[in-house]
Design an enzyme around this catalytic site. Structure first.
Site, PDB file in Angstrom:
ATOM      1  N   GLY A  10      46.747 -34.028 -19.582  1.00 23.76           N
ATOM      2  CA  GLY A  10      47.405 -34.561 -18.458  1.00 23.76           C
ATOM      3  C   GLY A  10      48.703 -35.750 -19.136  1.00 23.76           C
ATOM      4  O   GLY A  10      48.487 -36.499 -19.996  1.00 23.76           O
ATOM      5  N   ARG A  72      47.639 -27.981 -19.819  1.00 21.35           N
ATOM      6  CA  ARG A  72      46.223 -27.975 -19.954  1.00 21.35           C
ATOM      7  C   ARG A  72      45.692 -26.324 -20.832  1.00 21.35           C
ATOM      8  O   ARG A  72      44.721 -26.215 -20.708  1.00 21.35           O
ATOM      9  CB  ARG A  72      45.057 -28.208 -19.036  1.00 21.35           C
ATOM     10  CG  ARG A  72      45.298 -29.765 -18.311  1.00 21.35           C
ATOM     11  CD  ARG A  72      44.364 -29.986 -17.718  1.00 21.35           C
ATOM     12  NE  ARG A  72      44.596 -31.422 -16.922  1.00 21.35           N
ATOM     13  CZ  ARG A  72      44.396 -32.602 -17.870  1.00 21.35           C
ATOM     14  NH1 ARG A  72      43.804 -32.786 -18.708  1.00 21.35           N
ATOM     15  NH2 ARG A  72      44.537 -33.912 -16.766  1.00 21.35           N
ATOM     16  N   ASP A 103      41.434 -35.816 -25.991  1.00 20.35           N
ATOM     17  CA  ASP A 103      40.155 -35.231 -26.777  1.00 20.35           C
ATOM     18  C   ASP A 103      40.651 -33.484 -26.657  1.00 20.35           C
ATOM     19  O   ASP A 103      40.415 -32.853 -27.832  1.00 20.35           O
ATOM     20  CB  ASP A 103      38.828 -35.559 -26.384  1.00 20.35           C
ATOM     21  CG  ASP A 103      38.688 -35.548 -24.888  1.00 20.35           C
ATOM     22  OD1 ASP A 103      39.629 -35.358 -24.165  1.00 20.35           O
ATOM     23  OD2 ASP A 103      37.379 -35.633 -24.630  1.00 20.35           O
ATOM     24  N   THR A 125      45.637 -40.859 -23.492  1.00 14.44           N
ATOM     25  CA  THR A 125      45.048 -40.643 -22.062  1.00 14.44           C
ATOM     26  C   THR A 125      45.065 -41.797 -21.407  1.00 14.44           C
ATOM     27  O   THR A 125      44.762 -43.146 -22.016  1.00 14.44           O
ATOM     28  CB  THR A 125      43.664 -40.303 -22.446  1.00 14.44           C
ATOM     29  OG1 THR A 125      42.947 -40.215 -20.958  1.00 14.44           O
ATOM     30  CG2 THR A 125      42.681 -40.927 -23.287  1.00 14.44           C
ATOM     31  N   ASP A 127      42.996 -42.658 -19.239  1.00 17.19           N
ATOM     32  CA  ASP A 127      41.577 -42.939 -19.274  1.00 17.19           C
ATOM     33  C   ASP A 127      41.107 -44.019 -20.193  1.00 17.19           C
ATOM     34  O   ASP A 127      40.028 -44.587 -20.092  1.00 17.19           O
ATOM     35  CB  ASP A 127      40.700 -41.792 -19.126  1.00 17.19           C
ATOM     36  CG  ASP A 127      40.907 -40.971 -17.737  1.00 17.19           C
ATOM     37  OD1 ASP A 127      41.715 -41.362 -17.022  1.00 17.19           O
ATOM     38  OD2 ASP A 127      40.045 -40.012 -17.911  1.00 17.19           O
ATOM     39  N   ASP A 129      39.727 -43.430 -23.023  1.00 18.73           N
ATOM     40  CA  ASP A 129      38.333 -43.123 -23.580  1.00 18.73           C
ATOM     41  C   ASP A 129      38.145 -42.461 -24.638  1.00 18.73           C
ATOM     42  O   ASP A 129      37.165 -41.627 -25.038  1.00 18.73           O
ATOM     43  CB  ASP A 129      37.585 -42.464 -22.276  1.00 18.73           C
ATOM     44  CG  ASP A 129      38.105 -41.048 -21.846  1.00 18.73           C
ATOM     45  OD1 ASP A 129      39.202 -40.915 -22.437  1.00 18.73           O
ATOM     46  OD2 ASP A 129      37.597 -40.307 -21.125  1.00 18.73           O
ATOM     47  N   ARG A 171      37.573 -40.329 -15.517  1.00 23.11           N
ATOM     48  CA  ARG A 171      36.818 -39.205 -15.458  1.00 23.11           C
ATOM     49  C   ARG A 171      35.480 -39.188 -15.937  1.00 23.11           C
ATOM     50  O   ARG A 171      34.264 -39.244 -15.399  1.00 23.11           O
ATOM     51  CB  ARG A 171      37.493 -37.856 -16.149  1.00 23.11           C
ATOM     52  CG  ARG A 171      36.763 -36.386 -16.049  1.00 23.11           C
ATOM     53  CD  ARG A 171      37.206 -35.460 -17.192  1.00 23.11           C
ATOM     54  NE  ARG A 171      38.566 -35.253 -16.967  1.00 23.11           N
ATOM     55  CZ  ARG A 171      38.942 -34.181 -16.266  1.00 23.11           C
ATOM     56  NH1 ARG A 171      38.216 -33.444 -15.685  1.00 23.11           N
ATOM     57  NH2 ARG A 171      40.368 -33.803 -16.474  1.00 23.11           N
ATOM     58  N   ARG A 270      37.952 -48.293   5.087  1.00 26.46           N
ATOM     59  CA  ARG A 270      39.262 -47.126   4.643  1.00 26.46           C
ATOM     60  C   ARG A 270      39.090 -47.032   3.128  1.00 26.46           C
ATOM     61  O   ARG A 270      38.992 -48.027   2.448  1.00 26.46           O
ATOM     62  CB  ARG A 270      40.560 -47.648   4.884  1.00 26.46           C
ATOM     63  CG  ARG A 270      40.754 -47.993   6.473  1.00 26.46           C
ATOM     64  CD  ARG A 270      41.043 -46.627   7.418  1.00 26.46           C
ATOM     65  NE  ARG A 270      41.608 -47.091   8.806  1.00 26.46           N
ATOM     66  CZ  ARG A 270      40.699 -47.363   9.672  1.00 26.46           C
ATOM     67  NH1 ARG A 270      39.374 -47.256   9.635  1.00 26.46           N
ATOM     68  NH2 ARG A 270      41.198 -47.458  11.002  1.00 26.46           N
ATOM     69  N   HIS A 276      47.706 -39.317  -8.935  1.00 29.13           N
ATOM     70  CA  HIS A 276      48.600 -39.330  -9.771  1.00 29.13           C
ATOM     71  C   HIS A 276      49.595 -40.446  -9.994  1.00 29.13           C
ATOM     72  O   HIS A 276      50.764 -40.423 -10.862  1.00 29.13           O
ATOM     73  CB  HIS A 276      49.331 -37.851  -9.946  1.00 29.13           C
ATOM     74  CG  HIS A 276      48.458 -37.003 -10.240  1.00 29.13           C
ATOM     75  ND1 HIS A 276      47.258 -36.246  -9.430  1.00 29.13           N
ATOM     76  CD2 HIS A 276      48.264 -36.302 -11.585  1.00 29.13           C
ATOM     77  CE1 HIS A 276      46.503 -35.445  -9.923  1.00 29.13           C
ATOM     78  NE2 HIS A 276      47.083 -35.375 -11.056  1.00 29.13           N
TER      79      HIS A 276
HETATM   80  O1  F6P Z   1      42.316 -36.818 -18.281  1.00 37.32           O
HETATM   81  C1  F6P Z   1      43.045 -37.751 -17.775  1.00 37.32           C
HETATM   82  C2  F6P Z   1      43.287 -37.638 -15.894  1.00 37.32           C
HETATM   83  O2  F6P Z   1      44.082 -38.412 -15.618  1.00 37.32           O
HETATM   84  C3  F6P Z   1      41.597 -37.709 -15.543  1.00 37.32           C
HETATM   85  O3  F6P Z   1      41.607 -39.357 -15.343  1.00 37.32           O
HETATM   86  C4  F6P Z   1      41.945 -37.052 -14.167  1.00 37.32           C
HETATM   87  O4  F6P Z   1      40.531 -36.701 -13.781  1.00 37.32           O
HETATM   88  C5  F6P Z   1      42.495 -36.034 -14.841  1.00 37.32           C
HETATM   89  O5  F6P Z   1      43.215 -36.200 -15.884  1.00 37.32           O
HETATM   90  C6  F6P Z   1      43.470 -35.295 -13.643  1.00 37.32           C
HETATM   91  O6  F6P Z   1      44.025 -34.034 -14.032  1.00 37.32           O
HETATM   92  P1  F6P Z   1      45.150 -33.120 -13.267  1.00 37.32           P
HETATM   93  O7  F6P Z   1      46.523 -33.855 -13.414  1.00 37.32           O
HETATM   94  O8  F6P Z   1      44.925 -31.776 -14.240  1.00 37.32           O
HETATM   95  O9  F6P Z   1      44.666 -33.172 -12.075  1.00 37.32           O
END
Ligand code: F6P
Length: 356
Positions: A10, A72, A103, A125, A127, A129, A171, A270, A276
């Site tokens: 991503g 990916r 990773d 990332t 995230d 993580d 995630r 709500r 993204h």
């Molecule tokens: O791995 C990073 C991340 O942004 C996650 O938080 C999310 O689940 C995923 O990528 C979304 O991936 P894509 O852009 O392929 O929908």
């Protein structure tokens, strides 16, 4: 030296800043030559590359996305994928490859390094993580975007006496949720590390409103789960199937939480899914500097022969760590950060909810 660069997985803000820094230092100080593989590992498998010179990296520092594009693609899932990567890298007579990714991307980098290719990793990332480093670039920008969104949601929640649920990325780890939730003054923060009891969440909001508040903000990471027996224990996903690294497509937990809270409390609720938006646009100043430092660190590692390793931030220093360390585990939200959140949040527990 002749060096290849790729960005995989991503995207996140700061990828271009890493590329720019590695190329500029490589050219100015080491007289290197660079090529960039397009669309992550796909470009290596299919031998698609562009020349990366000073003109190619000019003006890209503030740009989001990646000039090399990304995917990916997992070469290990394709017939002869790893062998094809090795053949491409040899055909270009590369001395080293810099792989910028999380990773998944770095697991392929390690396979190639184990097969004798000189690979250096850079941790990416939003995230945050990835193990082995204190921070990944892109995370700070995502937290800033999510915090601004929470601020905006606050005013409309307040105007309408509503509960607003904000779903953010994350995630396997809730770093974005907890940092933006604390920065944005959320009332409840739900992270993947701790499955939540929806009755407790709802009761906590009810108690808050009972003592005079008329709106609430819940921040939920996309990978957060209802506790088993309280709605599932399963991830909420948008689509069936997995990508080439085995990941499901997450999304929908925000709406699920909103529906359950409204049902239990009777408060109008709500959900907003940031998705993204958190990954797009210009990197923050912090991420531009961090990404630049990673790019400089990576090209230095190439020239010091530190292969099979990843540039990493420890304290305020860029060091290198084995790729195996980065891949060994997923870096969960630290107890320190959980203590910050629990110190400031509505107590989310049954005793409080029962008014004891
Ligand atoms: O791995 C990073 C991340 O942004 C996650 O938080 C999310 O689940 C995923 O990528 C979304 O991936 P894509 O852009 O392929 O929908």
């Amino acid at each position: 030296m002749k060096v290849g660069i790729l960005t995989g997985g991503g995207d996140c803000p700061g990828l271009n800043a890493v590329i720019r820094a590695a190329v500029r230092k490589g050219i100015f100080q080491y007289h290197d030559e660079f090529i960039g593989f397009l669309e992550g590992w796909r470009g290596v498998v299919e031998n698609k590359s562009i020349k990366l010179d000073l003109d190619a990296v000019s003006g890209i520092l503030p740009r989001g996305g990646t000039i090399l594009r990304t995917s990916r693609t997992n070469p290990a899932k394709k017939a002869d994928g790893i062998d094809r990567c090795i053949a491409t890298l040899k055909a270009h007579s590369l001395d080293a490859l810099i792989a910028i990714g999380g990773d998944d991307t770095l697991s392929v980098a390690k396979k190639l390094n184990d097969a004798g290719i000189n690979v250096v990793g850079v941790p990416k990332t939003i995230d945050n993580d990835l193990a082995g480093t204190d921070f990944t670039f892109g995370f700070d920008t995502a937290v800033n975007i999510a915090t601004e969104a929470i601020d905006r949601v606050h005013t409309t929640a307040e105007a309408h006496n509503r509960v607003m649920v904000v779903e953010v990325m994350g995630r396997d780890a809730g770093w974005i949720a907890i940092q933006s939730g604390v920065a944005g003054g959320a009332d409840v923060i739900l992270i993947p590390e701790t499955p939540f009891d929806i009755d407790e969440v709802s009761e906590t909001i009810r108690q808050r409103h009972a003592r005079g508040r008329y709106f609430s903000i819940v921040v939920v990471a996309e990978g957060a789960k209802f506790a088993p027996g309280k709605g599932g224990g399963e991830l909420v996903t948008q689509a069936k199937g997995v990508d080439e690294f085995g990941h499901v497509r997450l999304g929908g937990i925000g709406n699920a939480v909103a529906a359950e809270v409204e049902k239990r409390t009777g408060f109008e609720t709500r959900a907003v899914v940031l998705g993204h938006i958190q990954r797009g646009g210009s990197p923050s100043a912090f991420d531009r500097v961090l990404a630049t430092r990673y790019g400089l660190g990576a090209i230095d590692m190439v020239h010091h022969g530190e292969f099979g390793r990843m540039a990493a931030l420890r304290g305020n220093k860029i060091i290198s760590v084995p790729l195996s360390e980065a891949l060994a585990s997923n870096r969960k939200v630290s107890q320190d950060m959980i203590d910050v959140a629990t110190g400031i949040l509505e107590p989310l527990n049954a005793e409080y909810a029962a008014g004891k």
